[in-house]
Design an enzyme around this catalytic site. Structure first.
Site, PDB file in Angstrom:
ATOM      1  CG  ASP A   1      -2.092   0.806   1.256  1.00 48.82           C
ATOM      2  OD1 ASP A   1      -1.947   1.927   0.356  1.00 48.82           O
ATOM      3  OD2 ASP A   1      -2.926   0.224   1.784  1.00 48.82           O
TER       4      ASP A   1
ATOM      5  CG  ASP B   1      -3.984   6.078   0.747  1.00 50.35           C
ATOM      6  OD1 ASP B   1      -4.739   5.090   1.067  1.00 50.35           O
ATOM      7  OD2 ASP B   1      -3.803   7.277   0.986  1.00 50.35           O
TER       8      ASP B   1
ATOM      9  CD  GLU C   1      -8.479   4.722  -1.348  1.00 45.72           C
ATOM     10  OE1 GLU C   1      -9.322   4.670  -0.599  1.00 45.72           O
ATOM     11  OE2 GLU C   1      -7.346   5.450  -1.234  1.00 45.72           O
TER      12      GLU C   1
ATOM     13  CG  HIS D   1      -8.188   0.043   5.254  1.00 43.66           C
ATOM     14  ND1 HIS D   1      -8.106  -0.187   4.064  1.00 43.66           N
ATOM     15  CD2 HIS D   1      -7.712   1.280   5.470  1.00 43.66           C
ATOM     16  CE1 HIS D   1      -7.646   0.908   3.387  1.00 43.66           C
ATOM     17  NE2 HIS D   1      -7.173   1.702   4.228  1.00 43.66           N
ATOM     18  CG  ASP D   2     -10.707   3.323   4.349  1.00 45.70           C
ATOM     19  OD1 ASP D   2     -10.060   3.495   5.551  1.00 45.70           O
ATOM     20  OD2 ASP D   2     -10.045   3.810   3.191  1.00 45.70           O
TER      21      ASP D   2
HETATM   22  C1  NOJ Z   1      -7.301   6.024   2.098  1.00 48.12           C
HETATM   23  C2  NOJ Z   1      -7.085   5.166   2.999  1.00 48.12           C
HETATM   24  O1  NOJ Z   1      -7.675   3.933   2.577  1.00 48.12           O
HETATM   25  C3  NOJ Z   1      -7.302   5.480   4.533  1.00 48.12           C
HETATM   26  O2  NOJ Z   1      -7.622   4.408   5.354  1.00 48.12           O
HETATM   27  C4  NOJ Z   1      -6.663   6.838   4.707  1.00 48.12           C
HETATM   28  O3  NOJ Z   1      -7.195   7.070   5.896  1.00 48.12           O
HETATM   29  C5  NOJ Z   1      -6.723   7.688   3.852  1.00 48.12           C
HETATM   30  N1  NOJ Z   1      -6.599   7.214   2.370  1.00 48.12           N
HETATM   31  C6  NOJ Z   1      -5.503   8.671   4.094  1.00 48.12           C
HETATM   32  O4  NOJ Z   1      -4.316   8.114   3.572  1.00 48.12           O
END
Ligand code: NOJ
Length: 537
Positions: A97, A193, A235, A309-310
């Site tokens: 990542d 990311d 992403e 994870h989000d």
């Molecule tokens: C996306 C990531 O998936 C998330 O977990 C993170 O807080 C933000 N980008 C900032 O890096």
């Protein structure tokens, strides 16, 4: 094999919560190594490893202070090399990542750069004499004053995550060098990311999809992974189909695929987003999924996912997980796994893990949730405490970050110590040990789906076959077909808590897989969350 990732399944490991080997209550690289056999048995091909770099952990590692060293919390560079090797021995590739939109404010570039305008790395970040009205994703202004230079720096995320200035060529070159070091170490790709922000023009209020975005990605591709056989995934939260095709252009000039969220935002409020969700419009969900399937065919490549994870657990979000969670976990898996794209499993999804459903604000440690509470409930009073906590129990990110449930022993076999985040309470019933030898488990259902995609009579069709949505206006049935010149597959699934039926349009050759043993008729009765894949004449 070129484009090997089209038949692969990716498994996301959130290292803090996967497996703790040294008894400090936090997962680590050695813990992950000890579970590689489990992942091999599941049948996955790639591990997306959420950040393990040096970091003060303001955002659990998405705030990197050194891209080329490992956070001691997770282990050492030797552990990382061992992980790459042991994964390769099992035909599993590791992708990292990579957070390139921002660093930690404790990165040496920022520490030096913020001291003086004339320092070389000052221009590695984005500065303004006066802040404008840009808002941070983690609430409040996106600008923070820096006393030493009397300027404001941009942070699209927390104040401890200053945004990088991609206009600076020396910065870009340092990033490419660092990426090549990782590739030389045996890393076989990256998850990028929030990559959509690197072309930003913040003084003109442009964040995502800035004018130079694709120029930078193409340059990075040429300078780093482009010549290697990697899996790269961007992403993107703000992307339409034409832009998605650019990102994942089959000519290989940018990334292998994108990871976009159109299907994940359907139940969000227009202004308050996930903190004020509405009921799921299932017809809309089908429309969005189908639109992406049809439009990307042959012109780009998408990821298939329900969680990360989000994005807390789908069975807790779109089904009350107290009602038949096993059945609905299989339902969501099946409808996803016959679409075109590369499936991503978020750790624990293959067990049907559910949201922790934390109930008070003090249960949360995630910077995003805590800031949103402060902003929406306390400062601006846009939501009541009760309303916020209800949304947070569905969307608060800690709900999906609870430790992996390995077995029914204390701490779910995750650690001998108290875990950094409380466990989900159902770990005695929902855990890996219970499921591995149970042929009806969610785990074994995932194994079968993975096998079907990778190595079966249907693999090519699942990869490339045409997609057609049937019954688009039905509120409960999700029916679609995949077809090529040899075969035809029909997916029929029943979303929601009521029975329904569906007349299969032509003769069934075979049931490929389903989550039920109910008798099959041409006129099919479906119980709540029943899902089938058939081969049709
Ligand atoms: C996306 C990531 O998936 C998330 O977990 C993170 O807080 C933000 N980008 C900032 O890096």
């Amino acid at each position: 094999m070129k484009n090997w990732w089209k038949k692969s399944v990716v498994y996301q490991v959130y290292p803090k919560s996967f497996m703790d080997s040294n008894g400090d209550g936090v997962g680590d690289i050695q813990g992950l190594i000890s579970k590689l056999n489990y992942l091999e048995k599941l049948g996955i091909d790639v591990i997306w490893l959420s950040p393990v770099y040096a970091s003060p952990m303001d955002d659990n590692g998405y705030d990197i202070s050194d891209y080329l060293s490992i956070n001691p919390l997770f282990g050492s560079m030797e552990d990382m090399k061992q992980l790459i090797k042991e994964a390769q021995d099992r035909n599993i590739k590791i992708i990292l990542d990579l957070v390139l939109n921002h660093t930690s404010d404790e990165h040496k570039w920022f520490i030096e750069g913020r001291k003086n305008k004339s320092n070389r790395t000052n221009d590695f970040y984005v500065w303004a004499k006066e802040p404008n009205s840009l808002i941070s994703t983690f609430s409040g202004s996106a600008w923070e004053y820096n006393e030493e230079t009397k300027e404001y720096f941009l942070h699209l995320f927390s104040k401890k995550m200053p945004d990088l200035n991609w206009k600076n060529k020396a910065l870009r070159n340092e990033i490419y060098q660092m990426m090549n070091i990782w590739l030389d170490l045996g890393i076989e790709g990256f998850r990028f990311d929030v990559i959509e922000y690197i072309g930003k023009e913040p003084l003109s209020m442009v964040t995502a999809n800035g004018p130079q975005l694709h120029t930078y990605i193409k340059e990075m591709n040429k300078a780093t992974f482009g010549k290697r056989n990697t899996l790269t995934v961007g992403e993107c939260w703000n992307v339409d189909i034409p832009i998605a095709k650019q990102y994942s252009n089959p000519d290989g000039s940018e990334f292998s695929m994108i990871f976009q969220f159109d299907h994940m935002k359907i139940d969000w409020d227009e202004t308050l987003g996930k903190w004020k969700p509405c009921a799921l419009d299932f017809v809309k969900l089908k429309e969005v999924l189908s639109n992406w399937q049809i439009s990307m065919m042959g012109q780009g490549w998408n990821s298939l996912f329900w969680n990360n994870h989000d994005m807390p657990r789908i069975i807790s979000r779109w089904n009350d997980d107290l009602i038949n969670p096993v059945h609905s976990a299989k339902f969501f898996a099946l409808i996803n796994y016959f679409m075109q794209g590369t499936p991503f499993i978020y750790q624990g999804e293959e067990l049907g893990m559910s949201n922790a459903r934390f109930s008070t604000i003090s249960d949360y440690v995630d910077v995003e949730t805590i800031n949103a509470y402060q902003d929406l409930v306390i400062d601006r009073a846009l939501l009541s405490e009760e309303a916020f906590l209800k949304s947070a129990s569905i969307f608060g990110r800690d709900n999906v970050r609870t430790p992996m449930q390995w077995d029914a022993s204390p701490n779910a076999g995750f650690s001998i110590a108290k875990p950094w985040l409380p466990l989900c309470k159902n770990y005695k019933e929902v855990n890996a040990e219970k499921q591995i030898d149970d042929k009806n488990s969610v785990y074994n259902f995932y194994r079968s789906l993975i096998q079907l995609r990778k190595d079966s009579d249907y693999s090519d069709l699942i990869q490339d076959g045409r997609f057609t949505l049937l019954e688009p206006k039905d509120q409960h049935l999700f029916v679609y077909e995949r077809q090529d010149e040899h075969k035809r597959i029909l997916i029929v699934a029943n979303y929601g808590n009521q029975k329904t039926h569906y007349k299969i349009p032509s003769r069934i050759i075979k049931k490929i897989i389903s989550n039920t043993d109910s008798p099959i008729h041409q006129e099919l009765d479906l119980m709540p969350y029943d899902a089938y894949a058939f081969e049709l004449e």
